[in-house]
Design a protein around this motif. Structure first.
Motif, short mmCIF file in Angstrom:
data_model
loop_
_atom_site.label_atom_id
_atom_site.label_comp_id
_atom_site.label_asym_id
_atom_site.label_seq_id
_atom_site.Cartn_x
_atom_site.Cartn_y
_atom_site.Cartn_z
N LYS A 107 -4.16 13.39 3.44
CA LYS A 107 -3.16 13.00 4.43
C LYS A 107 -2.17 11.98 3.85
O LYS A 107 -1.00 11.98 4.21
N THR A 108 -2.62 11.12 2.93
CA THR A 108 -1.68 10.16 2.33
C THR A 108 -0.63 10.87 1.50
O THR A 108 0.48 10.36 1.33
N LEU A 109 -0.95 12.06 0.99
CA LEU A 109 0.02 12.85 0.23
C LEU A 109 0.94 13.66 1.13
O LEU A 109 2.06 13.98 0.75
N GLU A 110 0.47 14.00 2.31
CA GLU A 110 1.20 14.91 3.21
C GLU A 110 1.98 14.22 4.32
O GLU A 110 2.98 14.75 4.79
N VAL A 111 1.49 13.07 4.77
CA VAL A 111 2.02 12.45 5.98
C VAL A 111 2.56 11.06 5.64
O VAL A 111 1.81 10.20 5.18
N PRO A 112 3.85 10.82 5.88
CA PRO A 112 4.40 9.48 5.62
C PRO A 112 3.71 8.42 6.49
O PRO A 112 3.33 8.69 7.63
N ALA A 115 -0.42 4.82 4.32
CA ALA A 115 -0.79 3.53 3.71
C ALA A 115 -0.60 2.40 4.72
O ALA A 115 -1.44 1.50 4.82
N ALA A 116 0.48 2.45 5.48
CA ALA A 116 0.73 1.43 6.51
C ALA A 116 -0.33 1.49 7.61
O ALA A 116 -0.80 0.44 8.08
N LEU A 117 -0.73 2.69 7.99
CA LEU A 117 -1.77 2.83 9.01
C LEU A 117 -3.08 2.22 8.51
O LEU A 117 -3.74 1.47 9.23
N GLN A 118 -3.45 2.51 7.27
CA GLN A 118 -4.68 1.95 6.72
C GLN A 118 -4.58 0.43 6.56
O GLN A 118 -5.57 -0.28 6.76
N HIS A 119 -3.40 -0.07 6.26
CA HIS A 119 -3.19 -1.52 6.21
C HIS A 119 -3.40 -2.13 7.60
O HIS A 119 -4.05 -3.18 7.74
#
Length: 168
Positions: A107-112, A115-119
């Motif tokens: 999903k990190t490769l497909e959906v912008p 990284a912010a969501l995980q942060h």
């Protein structure tokens, strides 16, 4: 305290094996478990009703929320979920989230915005755990389960259902 988790029939393929309990018991769930689990089953058929029920469960949590899911997505549903869980942490509820490591990476490769969501998850104090078994590299944690206050009187569980994304 005890938390009853019914593993898959294959048992060795079950994501519950990532839990490191003091004592493990594997059992089937039948009518004899009503004293521990209660005897109410509610069918939630639509995505909208499912997300509304999740929000109600989060608001009722007093001690702990345990969630196993395939993934959270950085869309309105994913961010709303993180905000709701962050509010639980802010009022002293422990929140543990188990996701599939491969799917979250994909999903990190497909959906912008992943990284912010995980942060946001980390900043909120939500415990994020990624499931992966190196002995079974092609297996995934595709379970969907939410347990509210497991092992306590009034515990609630939601099993099956949807991931945390708008298209559900």
């Amino acid at each position: 305290q005890a938390l009853l988790i019914r593993p898959s029939p294959a048992r060795r393929l079950d994501a519950t094996n990532v839990v490191q309990p003091e004592v493990s018991v594997i059992t089937s769930i039948g009518l004899d478990h009503c004293a521990e689990l209660g005897d109410t089953v509610e069918l939630i058929a639509s995505g909208e009703a499912g997300f509304a029920r999740r929000d109600t469960m989060y608001a009722a949590a007093t001690q702990r929320i345990d969630i196993a899911t395939y993934y959270l997505q950085s869309d309105a549903t994913g961010h709303a979920t993180v905000r709701a869980l962050a509010a639980c942490v802010a009022r002293g509820v422990q929140v543990r989230l188990l996701v599939d490591r491969y799917m979250m990476f994909k999903k990190t490769l497909e959906v912008p915005g992943m990284a912010a969501l995980q942060h946001d998850i980390a900043t909120a104090g939500i415990e994020l755990h990624s499931w992966h078994d190196s002995q079974r590299p092609y297996d995934s944690n595709h379970r969907k389960m939410i347990v509210i206050d497991g092992g306590l009187p009034g515990q609630t569980a939601l099993v099956g259902g949807r991931n945390f994304a708008d298209h559900y």
